[in-house]
Motif scaffolding. Structure first.
Motif, PDB file in Angstrom:
ATOM      1  N   GLY A 291      56.482  75.523  82.310  1.00  0.00           N
ATOM      2  CA  GLY A 291      56.425  75.115  80.860  1.00  0.00           C
ATOM      3  C   GLY A 291      56.109  76.162  79.736  1.00  0.00           C
ATOM      4  O   GLY A 291      56.627  76.378  79.051  1.00  0.00           O
ATOM      5  N   TYR A 292      54.846  76.585  80.039  1.00  0.00           N
ATOM      6  CA  TYR A 292      54.248  77.581  79.164  1.00  0.00           C
ATOM      7  C   TYR A 292      55.126  78.997  79.178  1.00  0.00           C
ATOM      8  O   TYR A 292      55.255  79.424  78.054  1.00  0.00           O
ATOM      9  CB  TYR A 292      52.768  77.999  79.482  1.00  0.00           C
ATOM     10  CG  TYR A 292      51.716  76.809  78.962  1.00  0.00           C
ATOM     11  CD1 TYR A 292      51.416  77.050  77.632  1.00  0.00           C
ATOM     12  CD2 TYR A 292      51.035  76.205  79.850  1.00  0.00           C
ATOM     13  CE1 TYR A 292      50.576  75.983  76.846  1.00  0.00           C
ATOM     14  CE2 TYR A 292      50.173  75.194  79.226  1.00  0.00           C
ATOM     15  CZ  TYR A 292      49.828  75.275  77.765  1.00  0.00           C
ATOM     16  OH  TYR A 292      48.869  74.355  77.282  1.00  0.00           O
ATOM     17  N   LEU A 293      55.450  79.094  80.335  1.00  0.00           N
ATOM     18  CA  LEU A 293      56.527  80.408  80.362  1.00  0.00           C
ATOM     19  C   LEU A 293      57.699  80.093  79.520  1.00  0.00           C
ATOM     20  O   LEU A 293      58.262  81.052  78.722  1.00  0.00           O
ATOM     21  CB  LEU A 293      56.695  80.675  81.924  1.00  0.00           C
ATOM     22  CG  LEU A 293      57.463  82.197  81.931  1.00  0.00           C
ATOM     23  CD1 LEU A 293      56.469  83.370  81.692  1.00  0.00           C
ATOM     24  CD2 LEU A 293      57.511  82.330  83.441  1.00  0.00           C
ATOM     25  N   ALA A 294      58.184  78.930  79.881  1.00  0.00           N
ATOM     26  CA  ALA A 294      59.401  78.700  78.839  1.00  0.00           C
ATOM     27  C   ALA A 294      59.281  78.725  77.442  1.00  0.00           C
ATOM     28  O   ALA A 294      60.173  79.184  76.605  1.00  0.00           O
ATOM     29  CB  ALA A 294      59.993  77.141  79.311  1.00  0.00           C
ATOM     30  N   LEU A 295      58.065  78.217  77.055  1.00  0.00           N
ATOM     31  CA  LEU A 295      57.663  78.422  75.648  1.00  0.00           C
ATOM     32  C   LEU A 295      57.658  79.679  75.083  1.00  0.00           C
ATOM     33  O   LEU A 295      58.154  80.072  74.093  1.00  0.00           O
ATOM     34  CB  LEU A 295      56.400  77.363  75.446  1.00  0.00           C
ATOM     35  CG  LEU A 295      55.889  77.240  74.011  1.00  0.00           C
ATOM     36  CD1 LEU A 295      56.875  76.375  72.962  1.00  0.00           C
ATOM     37  CD2 LEU A 295      54.663  76.686  73.938  1.00  0.00           C
ATOM     38  N   ALA A 296      56.895  80.547  75.898  1.00  0.00           N
ATOM     39  CA  ALA A 296      56.682  81.839  75.545  1.00  0.00           C
ATOM     40  C   ALA A 296      58.024  82.495  75.528  1.00  0.00           C
ATOM     41  O   ALA A 296      58.247  83.227  74.501  1.00  0.00           O
ATOM     42  CB  ALA A 296      55.699  82.463  76.479  1.00  0.00           C
ATOM     43  N   TRP A 297      58.991  82.461  76.282  1.00  0.00           N
ATOM     44  CA  TRP A 297      60.282  83.042  76.485  1.00  0.00           C
ATOM     45  C   TRP A 297      61.180  82.489  75.290  1.00  0.00           C
ATOM     46  O   TRP A 297      61.968  83.253  74.732  1.00  0.00           O
ATOM     47  CB  TRP A 297      60.808  83.010  77.730  1.00  0.00           C
ATOM     48  CG  TRP A 297      60.160  84.016  78.593  1.00  0.00           C
ATOM     49  CD1 TRP A 297      59.091  84.596  78.562  1.00  0.00           C
ATOM     50  CD2 TRP A 297      60.622  84.060  80.037  1.00  0.00           C
ATOM     51  NE1 TRP A 297      58.889  85.317  79.827  1.00  0.00           N
ATOM     52  CE2 TRP A 297      59.789  84.901  80.753  1.00  0.00           C
ATOM     53  CE3 TRP A 297      61.631  83.458  80.949  1.00  0.00           C
ATOM     54  CZ2 TRP A 297      59.830  85.277  82.190  1.00  0.00           C
ATOM     55  CZ3 TRP A 297      61.561  83.992  82.335  1.00  0.00           C
ATOM     56  CH2 TRP A 297      60.827  84.929  82.823  1.00  0.00           C
ATOM     57  N   SER A 298      60.796  81.334  75.123  1.00  0.00           N
ATOM     58  CA  SER A 298      61.917  80.733  74.058  1.00  0.00           C
ATOM     59  C   SER A 298      61.450  81.773  72.453  1.00  0.00           C
ATOM     60  O   SER A 298      62.260  81.865  71.574  1.00  0.00           O
ATOM     61  CB  SER A 298      61.684  79.268  73.807  1.00  0.00           C
ATOM     62  OG  SER A 298      60.461  78.953  73.294  1.00  0.00           O
ATOM     63  N   ASP A 299      60.095  81.580  72.541  1.00  0.00           N
ATOM     64  CA  ASP A 299      59.651  82.460  71.125  1.00  0.00           C
ATOM     65  C   ASP A 299      59.882  83.800  71.293  1.00  0.00           C
ATOM     66  O   ASP A 299      60.477  84.593  70.133  1.00  0.00           O
ATOM     67  CB  ASP A 299      58.038  82.442  71.307  1.00  0.00           C
ATOM     68  CG  ASP A 299      57.212  81.254  70.611  1.00  0.00           C
ATOM     69  OD1 ASP A 299      58.132  80.727  69.825  1.00  0.00           O
ATOM     70  OD2 ASP A 299      56.205  81.069  71.006  1.00  0.00           O
ATOM     71  N   GLU A 300      60.054  84.547  72.337  1.00  0.00           N
ATOM     72  CA  GLU A 300      60.538  85.995  72.616  1.00  0.00           C
ATOM     73  C   GLU A 300      61.852  86.021  72.201  1.00  0.00           C
ATOM     74  O   GLU A 300      62.352  86.966  71.304  1.00  0.00           O
ATOM     75  CB  GLU A 300      60.239  86.497  74.052  1.00  0.00           C
ATOM     76  CG  GLU A 300      60.385  87.784  74.074  1.00  0.00           C
ATOM     77  CD  GLU A 300      59.861  88.492  75.494  1.00  0.00           C
ATOM     78  OE1 GLU A 300      59.236  87.583  76.241  1.00  0.00           O
ATOM     79  OE2 GLU A 300      60.323  89.465  75.863  1.00  0.00           O
ATOM     80  N   LEU A 301      62.737  84.881  72.455  1.00  0.00           N
ATOM     81  CA  LEU A 301      64.151  85.141  72.297  1.00  0.00           C
ATOM     82  C   LEU A 301      64.377  84.865  70.849  1.00  0.00           C
ATOM     83  O   LEU A 301      65.249  85.693  70.116  1.00  0.00           O
ATOM     84  CB  LEU A 301      64.922  83.645  72.721  1.00  0.00           C
ATOM     85  CG  LEU A 301      65.370  83.775  74.218  1.00  0.00           C
ATOM     86  CD1 LEU A 301      65.873  82.456  74.693  1.00  0.00           C
ATOM     87  CD2 LEU A 301      66.400  84.945  74.666  1.00  0.00           C
ATOM     88  N   LEU A 302      63.516  84.271  69.995  1.00  0.00           N
ATOM     89  CA  LEU A 302      63.714  84.164  68.594  1.00  0.00           C
ATOM     90  C   LEU A 302      63.318  85.301  67.945  1.00  0.00           C
ATOM     91  O   LEU A 302      63.834  85.842  67.110  1.00  0.00           O
ATOM     92  CB  LEU A 302      62.796  82.905  68.236  1.00  0.00           C
ATOM     93  CG  LEU A 302      62.871  82.611  66.650  1.00  0.00           C
ATOM     94  CD1 LEU A 302      64.276  82.174  66.186  1.00  0.00           C
ATOM     95  CD2 LEU A 302      61.700  81.574  66.225  1.00  0.00           C
ATOM     96  N   HIS A 303      62.080  85.875  68.522  1.00  0.00           N
ATOM     97  CA  HIS A 303      61.598  87.108  67.864  1.00  0.00           C
ATOM     98  C   HIS A 303      62.580  88.448  67.943  1.00  0.00           C
ATOM     99  O   HIS A 303      62.357  89.243  67.362  1.00  0.00           O
ATOM    100  CB  HIS A 303      60.083  87.529  68.618  1.00  0.00           C
ATOM    101  CG  HIS A 303      59.269  86.566  68.515  1.00  0.00           C
ATOM    102  ND1 HIS A 303      58.020  86.183  69.213  1.00  0.00           N
ATOM    103  CD2 HIS A 303      58.987  85.324  67.481  1.00  0.00           C
ATOM    104  CE1 HIS A 303      57.437  85.189  68.728  1.00  0.00           C
ATOM    105  NE2 HIS A 303      58.043  84.630  67.740  1.00  0.00           N
ATOM    106  N   THR A 304      63.448  88.481  68.925  1.00  0.00           N
ATOM    107  CA  THR A 304      64.239  89.711  69.508  1.00  0.00           C
ATOM    108  C   THR A 304      65.479  88.949  69.087  1.00  0.00           C
ATOM    109  O   THR A 304      66.511  90.014  69.501  1.00  0.00           O
ATOM    110  CB  THR A 304      64.009  89.845  70.811  1.00  0.00           C
ATOM    111  OG1 THR A 304      64.533  88.727  71.742  1.00  0.00           O
ATOM    112  CG2 THR A 304      62.765  90.278  71.407  1.00  0.00           C
TER     113      THR A 304
END
Lengths: 287, 287
Positions: free
Chosen positions: A67-80
């Protein structure tokens, strides 16, 4: 013989040796890196004297990490996503607010679940923070913000989204109890067994005759609730008028939203059409 | 009599009525908003027919939400720190990488805990992803990135941070088993009872005589481990030379890091002093 701490580095696959941390792995190599450690080790490495922690503890821990990984990766998608500096800053403000809101909504929900009451305020607060903002209002704000919407447009989108989000959840509550499981794909027992604090149940508790109220208090939140007992609860939700009231609240909100779209506002015609379709879909759906 | 769904809005405190979502609450009002819902409701609202879900389930759910809230607010602090667009974009790249790394490290740790093995690779991978990067390397990169550091400086900081981070965790592992609880403030039983997969235990398992290895396999990860049994494990960790080896690895890494600071590099003198002090502190600490 060499010391084990001298041997160790040779056994470590290249990718695990103190890599220069500013090098980013692409998703493929990152996946490879992660799955590599899932492979069985040599026999001597997996022999242990006791079974270790219970599987459900490990399972829960890993599920949380995913769950935390999905959250971190969703942030990364937005940031990139190739946003401009001002776009990124603006959208992060909406995201941050949205996260706090939905966590607050979850908190209200978690602490109310299991012991439904007559508290309609609480039921509506849960709906607003957990559903209306998170599912309708903030997603519209995110898109509008990226498109450079002025404050007036954001206000109009809120005026549209909040009643619609409430209607969406009220429909969800009705489907969770009265829906056809073949169509919704959801058990009709789940919400009742969990004791979800819905407006539907709160209204019924307010209106119910004492013997019906007693049944609701005893059975809503009973994890062993049977089909027959659920049917009895459905009868009470209907007899008290709670079901009809919730249907009425949904209609009211749909009308309010559709009226808003025909009043003077700054939403563009093409967006109006999409919002009108959305309003019909989420309030009239059967699944 | 008015319909309950008509009454409802009057009972809802002003701040809960479909507020315009683009208005942000300041932290004070947000806190007030959250605590308001913790107050006891009227008697009729809290009377229920069954006790609801177990308290530990609710407690766990709320603890998770508090964790997510802390994460969301830490993001918000960063997003509102007054950074320039390029600074924000650059630091978010480091943050995103750091999050994925530490989650990966936690995963390696969680899945290894409870059943320590001879697998020194795994023990080192846990240290690198969970500690060295998260505790030393990435924090240095975040600061350096905000200050506009060139790639060469980031590389040098990695070369400094990774061995130091490893030494930091190896010291932590030793203190967790051999430290003085009066000084560390930490039980010496916790790591052993949990069955932490440390390099210390992995090396001991590699070197131990069969009867000692059998004791380690049986007792490391035993949640009922007694003080006497822990003392026996400490003896085995010493007899096998594992304790000395780990001390040696810490010294090696400290020397490596200090040598690096005296070799040609682009780190400025004042920063060098701070990094030298940090290297001594984290590798020689007793708590």
């Amino acid at each position: 013989m060499r010391q084990p701490h001298d041997d160790t580095p040779d056994k470590i696959p290249r990718r695990d040796r103190t890599p220069s941390p500013e090098k980013r792995g692409d998703p493929q190599s990152r996946y490879h890196q992660i799955t590599e450690h899932l492979r069985p080790k040599s026999k001597s490495a997996i022999t242990v004297g006791h079974p270790g922690p219970p599987a459900d503890h490990r399972g829960t821990s890993c599920a949380l990490l995913v769950g935390y990984l999905a959250l971190a990766w969703s942030d990364e998608l937005l940031h990139t996503a190739g946003l401009t500096g001002p776009q990124l800053a603006a959208v992060l403000t909406v995201m941050d607010t949205m996260r706090t809101e939905v966590i607050y909504g979850q908190y209200l929900d978690v602490t109310a679940t299991g012991s439904p009451t007559t508290d309609t305020e609480r039921a509506l607060a849960i709906i607003r923070y957990k559903t209306a903002k998170y599912t309708i209002a903030r997603p519209l704000h995110i898109g509008a913000t990226l498109a450079g919407a002025p404050p007036q447009l954001l206000k109009e989108l809120s005026a549209y989204a909040m009643p619609l989000g409430e209607a969406f959840q009220l429909r969800d509550d009705l489907l969770g109890v009265f829906g056809d499981p073949k169509i919704t794909g959801k058990s009709r027992l789940e919400d009742l067994r969990e004791g979800k604090h819905t407006l539907l149940v709160a209204l019924a508790l307010q209106k119910a005759a004492p013997r019906h109220a007693a049944i609701l208090r005893r059975q809503v939140g009973n994890p062993q609730l049977t089909d027959a007992e659920a049917a009895q609860i459905r009868d009470i939700l209907a007899i008290t008028g709670a079901r009809t009231q919730v249907e009425h609240m949904i209609s009211e909100r749909r009308e309010q939203v559709l009226r808003l779209l025909t009043s003077p506002h700054t939403i563009r015609p093409r967006a109006q059409d999409a919002l009108r379709t959305l309003a019909e879909t989420v309030t009239r759906r059967t699944s």
